[in-house]
Design a protein around this motif. Structure first.
Motif, PDB file in Angstrom:
ATOM      1  N   VAL A   5       5.659  -3.018  19.052  1.00 48.62           N
ATOM      2  CA  VAL A   5       4.565  -3.124  18.088  1.00 48.62           C
ATOM      3  C   VAL A   5       4.437  -1.775  17.392  1.00 48.62           C
ATOM      4  CG1 VAL A   5       2.074  -3.503  17.783  1.00 48.62           C
ATOM      5  CG2 VAL A   5       3.359  -4.830  19.496  1.00 48.62           C
ATOM      6  N   VAL A   6       4.189  -1.806  16.092  1.00 47.13           N
ATOM      7  CA  VAL A   6       3.989  -0.588  15.314  1.00 47.13           C
ATOM      8  C   VAL A   6       2.615  -0.658  14.650  1.00 47.13           C
ATOM      9  CG1 VAL A   6       4.688   0.579  13.174  1.00 47.13           C
ATOM     10  CG2 VAL A   6       6.402  -0.002  14.898  1.00 47.13           C
ATOM     11  N   SER A   7       1.939   0.490  14.594  1.00 46.58           N
ATOM     12  CA  SER A   7       0.679   0.591  13.867  1.00 46.58           C
ATOM     13  C   SER A   7       0.775   1.782  12.916  1.00 46.58           C
ATOM     14  CB  SER A   7      -0.492   0.779  14.838  1.00 46.58           C
ATOM     15  OG  SER A   7      -1.726   0.655  14.168  1.00 46.58           O
ATOM     16  N   LEU A   8       0.334   1.598  11.672  1.00 48.01           N
ATOM     17  CA  LEU A   8       0.462   2.635  10.645  1.00 48.01           C
ATOM     18  C   LEU A   8      -0.901   3.015  10.099  1.00 48.01           C
ATOM     19  CD1 LEU A   8       3.334   1.184   8.406  1.00 48.01           C
ATOM     20  CD2 LEU A   8       3.565   2.600  10.439  1.00 48.01           C
ATOM     21  N   GLY A   9      -1.075   4.304   9.778  1.00 45.84           N
ATOM     22  CA  GLY A   9      -2.293   4.723   9.107  1.00 45.84           C
ATOM     23  C   GLY A   9      -2.846   6.001   9.682  1.00 45.84           C
ATOM     24  N   LEU A  34       4.302   2.152  18.889  1.00 43.78           N
ATOM     25  CA  LEU A  34       4.485   3.405  18.158  1.00 43.78           C
ATOM     26  C   LEU A  34       3.426   3.469  17.069  1.00 43.78           C
ATOM     27  CD1 LEU A  34       8.386   3.477  17.744  1.00 43.78           C
ATOM     28  CD2 LEU A  34       6.988   4.624  19.493  1.00 43.78           C
ATOM     29  N   ILE A  35       2.679   4.564  17.043  1.00 40.58           N
ATOM     30  CA  ILE A  35       1.627   4.749  16.039  1.00 40.58           C
ATOM     31  C   ILE A  35       2.059   5.865  15.097  1.00 40.58           C
ATOM     32  CG2 ILE A  35      -0.785   5.345  15.637  1.00 40.58           C
ATOM     33  CD1 ILE A  35      -1.410   4.312  18.453  1.00 40.58           C
ATOM     34  N   ALA A  36       2.214   5.539  13.820  1.00 35.65           N
ATOM     35  CA  ALA A  36       2.641   6.514  12.813  1.00 35.65           C
ATOM     36  C   ALA A  36       1.452   6.918  11.970  1.00 35.65           C
ATOM     37  CB  ALA A  36       3.740   5.925  11.935  1.00 35.65           C
ATOM     38  N   GLY A  37       1.116   8.189  12.013  1.00 36.11           N
ATOM     39  CA  GLY A  37      -0.018   8.697  11.242  1.00 36.11           C
ATOM     40  C   GLY A  37      -0.540   9.972  11.869  1.00 36.11           C
ATOM     41  N   GLU A  38      -1.383  10.669  11.131  1.00 36.27           N
ATOM     42  CA  GLU A  38      -1.976  11.901  11.639  1.00 36.27           C
ATOM     43  C   GLU A  38      -3.446  11.922  11.242  1.00 36.27           C
ATOM     44  OE1 GLU A  38      -2.315  14.112  13.959  1.00 36.27           O
ATOM     45  OE2 GLU A  38      -0.150  14.447  13.706  1.00 36.27           O
ATOM     46  N   GLY A  39      -4.250  12.687  12.002  1.00 38.02           N
ATOM     47  CA  GLY A  39      -5.660  12.757  11.672  1.00 38.02           C
ATOM     48  C   GLY A  39      -6.499  13.271  12.817  1.00 38.02           C
ATOM     49  N   PRO A  40      -7.807  13.312  12.609  1.00 42.11           N
ATOM     50  CA  PRO A  40      -8.711  13.936  13.586  1.00 42.11           C
ATOM     51  C   PRO A  40      -8.840  13.193  14.915  1.00 42.11           C
ATOM     52  CG  PRO A  40      -9.945  12.896  11.797  1.00 42.11           C
ATOM     53  CD  PRO A  40      -8.517  12.883  11.392  1.00 42.11           C
ATOM     54  N   LEU A  48       4.793  10.385   9.165  1.00 45.58           N
ATOM     55  CA  LEU A  48       6.188  10.176   8.788  1.00 45.58           C
ATOM     56  C   LEU A  48       6.311  10.132   7.273  1.00 45.58           C
ATOM     57  CD1 LEU A  48       7.351   7.324  11.210  1.00 45.58           C
ATOM     58  CD2 LEU A  48       7.573   9.794  11.517  1.00 45.58           C
ATOM     59  N   PRO A  49       7.417  10.630   6.720  1.00 38.47           N
ATOM     60  CA  PRO A  49       7.664  10.436   5.288  1.00 38.47           C
ATOM     61  C   PRO A  49       7.673   8.952   4.949  1.00 38.47           C
ATOM     62  CG  PRO A  49       9.239  11.996   6.234  1.00 38.47           C
ATOM     63  CD  PRO A  49       8.506  11.373   7.384  1.00 38.47           C
ATOM     64  N   HIS A  50       7.158   8.616   3.786  1.00 39.61           N
ATOM     65  CA  HIS A  50       7.119   7.207   3.399  1.00 39.61           C
ATOM     66  C   HIS A  50       8.518   6.596   3.400  1.00 39.61           C
ATOM     67  CE1 HIS A  50       6.324   3.716   0.637  1.00 39.61           C
ATOM     68  NE2 HIS A  50       5.294   3.636   1.453  1.00 39.61           N
ATOM     69  N   ALA A  51       9.529   7.408   3.125  1.00 39.26           N
ATOM     70  CA  ALA A  51      10.914   6.916   3.105  1.00 39.26           C
ATOM     71  C   ALA A  51      11.379   6.454   4.479  1.00 39.26           C
ATOM     72  CB  ALA A  51      11.843   8.007   2.576  1.00 39.26           C
ATOM     73  N   ASP A  52      10.710   6.906   5.556  1.00 44.86           N
ATOM     74  CA  ASP A  52      11.112   6.511   6.914  1.00 44.86           C
ATOM     75  C   ASP A  52      10.439   5.216   7.374  1.00 44.86           C
ATOM     76  OD1 ASP A  52      12.581   8.817   6.951  1.00 44.86           O
ATOM     77  OD2 ASP A  52      11.278   9.894   8.355  1.00 44.86           O
ATOM     78  N   LEU A  53       9.448   4.739   6.618  1.00 45.68           N
ATOM     79  CA  LEU A  53       8.691   3.570   7.069  1.00 45.68           C
ATOM     80  C   LEU A  53       9.485   2.267   7.037  1.00 45.68           C
ATOM     81  CD1 LEU A  53       5.122   4.237   5.657  1.00 45.68           C
ATOM     82  CD2 LEU A  53       6.096   4.841   7.881  1.00 45.68           C
ATOM     83  N   PRO A  54      10.362   2.039   6.055  1.00 43.50           N
ATOM     84  CA  PRO A  54      11.105   0.768   6.081  1.00 43.50           C
ATOM     85  C   PRO A  54      11.870   0.543   7.379  1.00 43.50           C
ATOM     86  CG  PRO A  54      11.342   1.802   3.941  1.00 43.50           C
ATOM     87  CD  PRO A  54      10.646   2.798   4.826  1.00 43.50           C
ATOM     88  N   ALA A  55      12.546   1.566   7.869  1.00 42.93           N
ATOM     89  CA  ALA A  55      13.312   1.416   9.111  1.00 42.93           C
ATOM     90  C   ALA A  55      12.394   1.146  10.294  1.00 42.93           C
ATOM     91  CB  ALA A  55      14.148   2.667   9.367  1.00 42.93           C
ATOM     92  N   LEU A  56      11.263   1.845  10.352  1.00 43.00           N
ATOM     93  CA  LEU A  56      10.331   1.654  11.468  1.00 43.00           C
ATOM     94  C   LEU A  56       9.745   0.251  11.451  1.00 43.00           C
ATOM     95  CD1 LEU A  56       8.782   2.931  13.852  1.00 43.00           C
ATOM     96  CD2 LEU A  56       7.029   3.616  12.200  1.00 43.00           C
ATOM     97  N   LEU A  57       9.290  -0.199  10.277  1.00 45.35           N
ATOM     98  CA  LEU A  57       8.692  -1.529  10.188  1.00 45.35           C
ATOM     99  C   LEU A  57       9.712  -2.625  10.461  1.00 45.35           C
ATOM    100  CD1 LEU A  57       6.378  -0.987   7.093  1.00 45.35           C
ATOM    101  CD2 LEU A  57       5.630  -1.490   9.424  1.00 45.35           C
ATOM    102  N   ALA A  58      10.928  -2.442  10.001  1.00 44.00           N
ATOM    103  CA  ALA A  58      11.958  -3.460  10.214  1.00 44.00           C
ATOM    104  C   ALA A  58      12.394  -3.536  11.671  1.00 44.00           C
ATOM    105  CB  ALA A  58      13.165  -3.179   9.316  1.00 44.00           C
ATOM    106  N   THR A  59      12.169  -2.455  12.421  1.00 42.76           N
ATOM    107  CA  THR A  59      12.534  -2.437  13.845  1.00 42.76           C
ATOM    108  C   THR A  59      11.486  -3.140  14.704  1.00 42.76           C
ATOM    109  OG1 THR A  59      13.805  -0.401  13.599  1.00 42.76           O
ATOM    110  CG2 THR A  59      12.998  -0.903  15.803  1.00 42.76           C
ATOM    111  N   ALA A  60      10.234  -3.131  14.243  1.00 41.51           N
ATOM    112  CA  ALA A  60       9.140  -3.698  15.038  1.00 41.51           C
ATOM    113  C   ALA A  60       9.195  -5.218  15.085  1.00 41.51           C
ATOM    114  CB  ALA A  60       7.803  -3.253  14.454  1.00 41.51           C
ATOM    115  N   ALA A 113       0.583  -4.103  13.850  1.00 47.90           N
ATOM    116  CA  ALA A 113      -0.823  -4.394  14.132  1.00 47.90           C
ATOM    117  C   ALA A 113      -1.700  -3.278  13.585  1.00 47.90           C
ATOM    118  CB  ALA A 113      -1.048  -4.545  15.640  1.00 47.90           C
ATOM    119  N   LEU A 114      -2.789  -3.659  12.924  1.00 46.57           N
ATOM    120  CA  LEU A 114      -3.705  -2.683  12.354  1.00 46.57           C
ATOM    121  C   LEU A 114      -5.127  -3.240  12.446  1.00 46.57           C
ATOM    122  CD1 LEU A 114      -3.787   0.092  10.987  1.00 46.57           C
ATOM    123  CD2 LEU A 114      -3.536  -1.061   8.788  1.00 46.57           C
ATOM    124  N   ALA A 115      -5.992  -2.545  13.192  1.00 41.67           N
ATOM    125  CA  ALA A 115      -7.347  -3.042  13.463  1.00 41.67           C
ATOM    126  C   ALA A 115      -8.378  -2.359  12.581  1.00 41.67           C
ATOM    127  CB  ALA A 115      -7.686  -2.837  14.944  1.00 41.67           C
TER     128      ALA A 115
END
Length: 401
Positions: A221-225, A249-255, A279-291, A295-297
């Protein structure tokens, strides 16, 4: 030739390459239209004291004030923001800074329309500038600009007034249009303008090879944001922790990073849950296609690009009923819309893992979200505003200063 002045405080720069990439892609698409000449202004808000005092602002202060960004002549002027004032004075500061700059631009580029790509502070500033220069204004609503700035006591009146005065308004979803109308904007003048997705870059790939490269065996499962409470990564984390053998795998940064790291340790699933950082936006296609599932709540959204990008990769989504969720997940192959709690997310993820739709079926749910359609609709909208404005007001005053 339609001459467009695009104004957006939500736009990437060298210090924030992922910031507003969807606005960037839309702007590049419009600029490439054969009947469009476009100039881009992306203001940066900085405090009035030396940026050395606040490390957060140092990278922004180093951004060039004028550059060619991916082929676009781009101005990045600074306007004063005062921390702690909750945005109350952003619009006035932005107008004060932009009026002479736009007068300078207008000497060589007599723009026909101002295209504001975020509702605050861009929208109220654009309305004031449109009145000054005698051109129509379009403002696009995307999510937090309505849900936060449009309801916050210090800024709500400015947002609503801009929505009423602008010659045209855009919403990323039908749900966003309803939210705009609910706070007092005229619904009959709000047009739905959905995002796009690059169906060439975001496409199915070899899932097994992708997992092997990530060192993952079993369901993923991948979560982005951004790591902020609104995105609900903690809910997805707890959901996946309850599913034996499933990785997250959770891709993103923040407080919220430290809180999420602590949650991972408490979950007892630190061997299968990881924070990837930004992650660079260019890396997201590979990550999403692997999942197997994305999931995003989220507690609120307009129409999240991550939803559509995941579907284009053939990966179904589990999301909350936020914003335009029902306009994206409108078939079982697209995924599930569930309540914002870990149990509901765990059940929906388990359901999709046990009986997954075909990747082609899932990808078909994204087929209507193309950048070509996005560009065509935006051009039609802006050129229509200009024609209507000229019919009622005459040719825009190119000499105004």
């Amino acid at each position: 030739m339609l001459r467009v002045l695009t104004l957006s405080t939500l736009f990437p720069d060298v210090s924030r390459p992922n910031f507003g990439v969807f606005v960037e892609r839309q702007t590049l698409g419009l600029a490439a239209h054969p009947d469009v000449d476009l100039r881009l202004v992306t203001p940066l808000g900085l405090p009035p004291w030396p940026t050395a005092m606040l490390a957060h602002y140092r990278p922004l202060a180093a951004v060039p004030e004028r550059e060619t960004w991916k082929g676009l002549d781009t101005r990045r002027p600074r306007f004063v923001t005062i921390p702690g004032t909750r945005g109350r004075f952003h619009t006035a500061a932005l107008v004060r800074m932009l009026r002479p700059l736009l007068a300078e631009i207008r000497r060589d580029f007599a723009f026909d329309v101002i295209d504001a790509e975020f509702f605050f502070p861009d929208g109220p500033a654009a309305v004031a500038l449109g009145a000054h220069f005698g051109v129509p204004v379009s403002i696009k609503a995307r999510g937090a600009d309505i849900h936060h700035w449009g309801t916050a006591p210090a800024t709500a009146a400015q947002v609503v007034a801009a929505g009423r005065k602008a010659q045209g308004t855009l919403a990323v979803s039908l749900a966003m249009k309803a939210d705009m109308a609910a706070i007092g904007m005229p619904a009959e003048r709000i047009r739905v303008h959905r995002t796009g997705v690059d169906l060439t870059r975001f496409a199915p790939r070899d899932r097994a090879a992708g997992k092997a490269a990530l060192g993952i065996a079993g369901p993923l499962v991948v979560s982005l944001g951004a790591l902020i409470p609104r995105k609900g990564h903690d809910i997805v984390l707890r959901a996946v922790a309850s599913l034996p053998g499933v990785s997250l795998l959770i891709a993103g940064e923040g407080p919220e990073r430290a809180a999420l790291e602590a949650e991972i340790l408490r979950s007892g699933a630190s061997d299968r849950i990881r924070l990837l950082g930004s992650l660079p936006h260019a890396d997201l296609p590979a990550l999403l296609a692997t999942a197997d599932v994305m999931a995003l709540a989220s507690s609120s959204e307009g129409l999240a690009n991550a939803w559509v990008e995941s579907l284009a990769c053939g990966t179904p989504i589990v999301i909350t009923d936020a914003g335009g969720a029902g306009e994206v997940v409108d078939t079982p192959a697209a995924g599930r819309i569930v309540p914002r709690d870990a149990g509901a997310f765990a059940a929906a993820i388990a359901d999709l893992l046990a009986d997954p739709p075909t990747r082609d079926e899932t990808r078909n749910a994204a087929a209507r979200f193309t950048w070509e359609a996005n560009t065509a609709a935006l051009y039609e909208h802006l050129s229509g505003l200009v024609d209507h404005f000229r019919d009622f007001h005459g040719t825009p005053r190119h000499s105004a200063a």
